[in-house]
Enzyme design. Structure first.
Site, mmCIF file in Angstrom:
data_model
loop_
_atom_site.group_PDB
_atom_site.id
_atom_site.type_symbol
_atom_site.label_atom_id
_atom_site.label_comp_id
_atom_site.label_asym_id
_atom_site.label_seq_id
_atom_site.Cartn_x
_atom_site.Cartn_y
_atom_site.Cartn_z
ATOM 1 N N GLY A 98 21.259 2.043 -4.731
ATOM 2 C CA GLY A 98 20.057 2.696 -3.521
ATOM 3 C C GLY A 98 18.897 2.882 -4.280
ATOM 4 N N ALA A 131 14.602 0.297 -4.599
ATOM 5 C CA ALA A 131 14.941 -1.119 -4.414
ATOM 6 C C ALA A 131 15.925 -1.253 -3.441
ATOM 7 C CB ALA A 131 15.113 -1.549 -5.794
ATOM 8 N N SER A 159 26.001 5.886 -5.466
ATOM 9 C CA SER A 159 26.945 7.188 -5.876
ATOM 10 C C SER A 159 25.728 8.209 -6.205
ATOM 11 C CB SER A 159 27.637 6.983 -7.147
ATOM 12 O OG SER A 159 28.245 7.969 -7.496
ATOM 13 N N VAL A 191 10.424 6.767 -10.966
ATOM 14 C CA VAL A 191 9.019 7.212 -11.347
ATOM 15 C C VAL A 191 8.124 6.268 -10.664
ATOM 16 C CG1 VAL A 191 9.911 7.967 -13.883
ATOM 17 C CG2 VAL A 191 9.342 5.526 -13.327
ATOM 18 N N ALA A 207 3.541 5.195 -7.473
ATOM 19 C CA ALA A 207 2.104 4.679 -7.151
ATOM 20 C C ALA A 207 2.341 3.527 -6.612
ATOM 21 C CB ALA A 207 1.130 4.869 -8.138
ATOM 22 N N LYS A 238 -4.455 6.054 -2.147
ATOM 23 C CA LYS A 238 -4.863 5.531 -3.436
ATOM 24 C C LYS A 238 -6.028 4.457 -3.240
ATOM 25 C CE LYS A 238 -3.016 2.991 -7.615
ATOM 26 N NZ LYS A 238 -1.787 2.518 -8.085
ATOM 27 N N GLY A 262 -2.680 -17.306 -3.505
ATOM 28 C CA GLY A 262 -1.340 -16.332 -3.651
ATOM 29 C C GLY A 262 -0.948 -15.523 -4.775
#
Length: 512
Positions: free
Chosen positions: A19, A22, A45, A53, A56, A84, A432
């Site tokens: 989980g 990501a 789990s 962490v 930002a 930000k 890109g």
């Protein structure tokens, strides 16, 4: 592996292992876009904590949210987010020196030459102020201001509580049909013929079969690394840091609209201001600072009351040799890690997800796999070079760490960018790429790399026209920023805080 060995069965069942940010970003995006044709399961789990962490972000996250139909006010309120406008780099070029890498553009470009060329000529003739004077986002960051302006596009990103964000995305994914399974992965079962992953066996004995798997198991890389044996390319010859400590503290002042990156003697520290607390961390090299020294230096620098004691993170900078192997894609820390100096961790997750969605196969295709890996490799190396630039371009020689940084041999791709800018003021930029021309200009000049000459197009303007051109650009910045209220005053009206229970739940989730 060639096409003949890949299974030709249609992809219908997708299993996400892990989980955190990501996993739930992937689950929300897949469920929102392909939930009607795919069966999506995420297994995680509560007993396994996340690094927690990545708080930002950079501006492309706003596009990701639009694709998912996420309202900004709902998101900011749910994640205790703040605005930000860039990153404040302190002590990087030299002790006591500061500059801001902002998300905005500076001045106005001509088709033949970037604004920096006109500014360079203006500086030579005493007509131009600091380069920072010509960027709205940069000046707004300096003055702690922000607003959505109807007649001007302000480019910005967010600070957020990572645990609350995962919780927010989990609710979105489940509304669109993603199934969550609680449990620890005990075994990854692979097909002896194709080598593809067939199922995840949990400690409970349950088996999750799938046609396609997404590895979000963090540094453990249970699927892509341990089960499929994809190697890891180590970048520690360019990025010396291999340890981090993170902590949360109470806020002692209103949040500023920028991240702080403060260079030390063997690494750097981050400060990320949220509405309800501050995220803090120190990133360092264990070759030049031991864990006890790092902890002592870190704790002595913190402001406010410590909410959660520092927790350690050990890492290797680099990337998987292939982030898509057979029927498995690795996202987040399972696929790569570049220290969060430019807040790219969540962006690289996002880019991996978007590229996956764009090339998602009905059946596995080696051509699609190779194209995905090639595009991701190019983006990762571009980000790596931009981060390495901050270390290489410095006047600091005040510790063994910075002495070694100074003697480091650069990746050839970065050396070319630096040489080109230093000699001509031109920025090498491929279509890109994440960091646009003005980002390279701001950081190179912020770190002390000033071009030797400007483009001839900058000499076409007469002195009076150049003075008016630069003056108008600076005046527009000052007038626009003056219309903005204080950052937190605007945010309190725009996205008020959620009930205390949600904040507490988010903190508990991050502590898990």
């Amino acid at each position: 592996m060639d096409d003949a060995r890949l299974p030709s069965t249609p992809i219908r069942r997708v299993v996400i292992a892990g989980g955190g940010t990501a996993g739930w970003m992937a689950a929300a995006a897949l469920a929102r876009t392909l939930g009607r044709v795919l069966d999506i399961t995420l297994v995680e789990s509560e007993q396994i904590g996340t690094v927690g962490v990545g708080e930002a972000t950079i501006p492309p996250l706003r596009t990701f949210h639009r694709l998912l139909g996420i309202g900004e006010q709902d998101y900011l309120a749910a994640t205790q987010g703040t605005i930000k406008l860039g990153i404040s780099f302190e002590n990087w070029r030299a002790q006591g020196h500061r500059y801001i890498h902002s998300f905005g553009s500076s001045g106005r470009d001509h088709w033949s030459a970037g604004f920096q060329h006109f500014w360079l000529r203006g500086r030579q003739e005493g007509l131009a102020g600091d380069y920072a004077d010509y960027c709205i986002e940069l000046q707004a960051a300096h003055q702690d201001r922000f607003s959505h302006l109807p007649d001007y596009h302000v480019n910005y990103a967010y600070h957020m509580d990572a645990a609350l964000y995962a919780r927010f995305l989990r609710a979105l994914a489940q509304r669109h049909g993603c199934r969550r399974v609680e449990g620890k992965i005990a075994e990854v079962e692979t097909d002896p013929g194709s080598g593809c992953i067939g199922a995840l066996k949990l400690e409970s004995g349950d088996v999750l079969e799938g046609d396609f798997f997404i590895d979000c198991t963090g540094f453990r890389a249970l699927l892509i690394g341990q089960a499929l044996g994809v190697g890891f390319s180590d970048w520690s010859q360019w990025l010396l840091n291999d340890r981090a400590l993170a902590a949360q503290t109470t806020a002692v002042r209103d949040a500023v609209p920028y991240t702080r990156a403060i260079a030390g003697t063997a690494g750097w520290q981050w400060r990320i201001p949220l509405q309800h607390r501050v995220g803090n961390g120190i990133v360092y090299s264990s070759r030049f600072m031991d864990d006890d020294q790092a902890r002592e230096a870190f704790l002595s620098s913190l402001e406010g009351e410590v909410i959660r004691a520092p927790w350690p993170v050990r890492f290797r900078p680099g990337q998987r040799q292939r982030c898509w192997e057979k029927n498995c894609v690795a996202l987040g820390l399972a696929g790569s890690f570049i220290e969060p100096l430019e807040s790219t961790t969540i962006h690289l997750i996002q880019r991996g997800i978007v590229r996956l969605l764009q090339s998602f196969p009905g059946v596995l295709s080696q051509a699609a796999i190779d194209d995905y890996n090639a595009q991701l490799d190019a983006e990762l190396q571009h980000v790596r070079d931009f981060v390495v630039l901050h270390y290489h371009a410095t006047e600091r020689r005040d510790s063994p760490y910075w002495e070694e940084v100074a003697s480091m041999r650069l990746p050839p791709s970065l050396q070319h960018r630096i040489d080109l800018f230093r000699e001509t003021g031109l920025v090498f930029h491929q279509p890109g790429e994440l960091f646009a021309e003005n980002s390279w200009v701001q950081v190179m000049m912020g770190q002390g790399i000033v071009p030797a000459r400007h483009h001839p197009a900058a000499t076409v303007l007469g002195r009076g026209d150049l003075q008016r051109f630069l003056g108008d650009a600076r005046r527009q910045v000052l007038e626009t920023v003056a219309r903005m209220p204080a950052h937190m005053d605007y945010l309190r009206r725009y996205a008020p805080a959620p009930p205390p229970g949600l904040q507490q739940a988010g903190t508990a989730a991050q502590d898990a």
